[in-house]
Enzyme design. Structure first.
Site, short mmCIF file in Angstrom:
data_model
loop_
_atom_site.label_atom_id
_atom_site.label_comp_id
_atom_site.label_asym_id
_atom_site.label_seq_id
_atom_site.Cartn_x
_atom_site.Cartn_y
_atom_site.Cartn_z
CB CYS A 114 -0.95 -0.01 1.14
SG CYS A 114 -2.07 -1.43 1.10
CG HIS A 251 -2.95 3.08 2.67
ND1 HIS A 251 -3.49 2.60 1.43
CD2 HIS A 251 -3.12 2.13 3.42
CE1 HIS A 251 -3.97 1.52 1.52
NE2 HIS A 251 -3.80 1.09 2.78
CG ASN A 281 -7.10 -0.61 1.31
OD1 ASN A 281 -6.52 -0.34 0.98
ND2 ASN A 281 -6.81 -0.98 2.76
#
Length: 323
Positions: A114, A251, A281
């Site tokens: 990520c 993130h 996500n």
């Protein structure tokens, strides 16, 4: 030799199909109220029509190129950040290079989960400054859905698919003011795609790959322990306070983590770019997609923007941008 880089164009792409929390509730023991309360996520785009990571990356790249007068042949470097590649070989970036016909570009992938866009942007910056290429294409692309175990509701409700693409040019301007990256080896809190080794020689042997898994409470604790202090200390080293930053793009892990970071930094949520509620996500793509949205929705001239990625590894880092 160029002193820095500038953004020439950017775009993002998500698959057509939208999966709601209610849709997930039909295949696992969960519900919309629980998912929104714990993650803030309402929907996510999921690749259900055969689009793989290179397809999402290619479409984002093509959309970015269409905003310029550049031809694909002028791109000298392609970096794709992903931890959901089409396969181990060839690289996803090589597939994109072929798809967009960027015959003069050399290409490779970066796998820092990520935090990928932070590492990809930093790497391209160095090559452009060194004169290795004049134009670079940095793409963060993920098809997280193909790596999910949909019986693991603690992991699978978080994730969506998407890609963000940026065309960078060597320039006298200096977009990247400062950067800092860290890695702490920890294979247990978050892992994906583990390939099992052999234990005996047998005709029945066949490669076996594990699904994505995360220990959610430990992830939140690690982020809470490390990331706010990392941001504060990083900014302090560069004579910047959180209040000096115009926009934060962390993130897009989940909305509750972003809210926690904002609270620790004593900054209003209005300064934090978020797309996790609608996209979920999207791993390394989340920051790239957020920066693209910010560029197209706000006037950034003279603004400071902080990009902060964190994920499996445990890998994390920040880039301070001055527009």
């Amino acid at each position: 030799m160029a002193q820095g880089v500038k953004i020439v164009a950017s775009s993002h792409y998500v698959p057509q199909d939208i999966v709601t929390n209610d849709n997930l509730a039909t295949i696992m023991d969960t519900n919309d109220e629980w998912i929104q309360a714990h993650t803030g996520i309402k929907t996510r785009h999921v690749s259900l029509r055969g689009e793989n990571t290179s397809d999402l990356a290619t479409k984002a790249a093509q959309q970015a190129l269409a905003q310029t007068s550049l031809t694909p042949a002028e791109i000298g470097l392609i970096i794709v950040t992903t931890f959901t590649p089409d396969g181990l070989a060839p690289s996803t970036s090589a597939l994109v290079q072929k798809n967009i016909q960027a015959e003069n570009a050399w290409a490779y992938d970066i796998s820092t989960a990520c935090a990928g866009f932070i590492f990809g942007l930093s790497t391209a910056d160095k090559f452009l400054k060194a004169g290795t290429a004049k134009y670079a294409l940095v793409i963060s692309a993920e098809v997280n859905s193909k790596m999910m175990d949909f019986k693991d509701r603690a992991s699978s409700v978080f994730f969506g698919d998407g890609a963000g693409a940026f065309i960078l040019e060597a320039s006298e301007q200096s977009l990247l003011v400062a950067e800092e990256m860290h890695t702490i080896g920890n294979a247990e809190v978050v892992h994906s795609g583990r390939i099992q080794p052999l234990h005996e020689l047998s005709a029945d042997n066949y490669p076996k790959t594990e699904a994505f898994h995360q220990e959610g409470r430990q992830v939140f604790s690690e982020v809470e322990r490390l990331i706010p202090d990392h941001i504060i200390n990083f900014l302090k080293k560069n004579d910047v306070t959180p209040s000096d930053v115009d926009y934060f793009i962390p993130h897009q892990a989940n909305l509750r983590i972003i809210e926690m970071i904002a609270k620790k930094l004593e900054q209003p949520m209005e300064k934090f770019v978020t797309n996790v509620t609608k996209y979920g996500n999207t791993s390394s793509a989340g920051i790239a997609m957020g920066l693209d949205e910010l560029r197209h929705n706000k006037q950034l001239a003279g603004k400071k923007v902080l990009l902060t990625g964190f994920g499996a590894g445990f890998t994390y880092g920040s880039i301070l941008c001055q527009f």
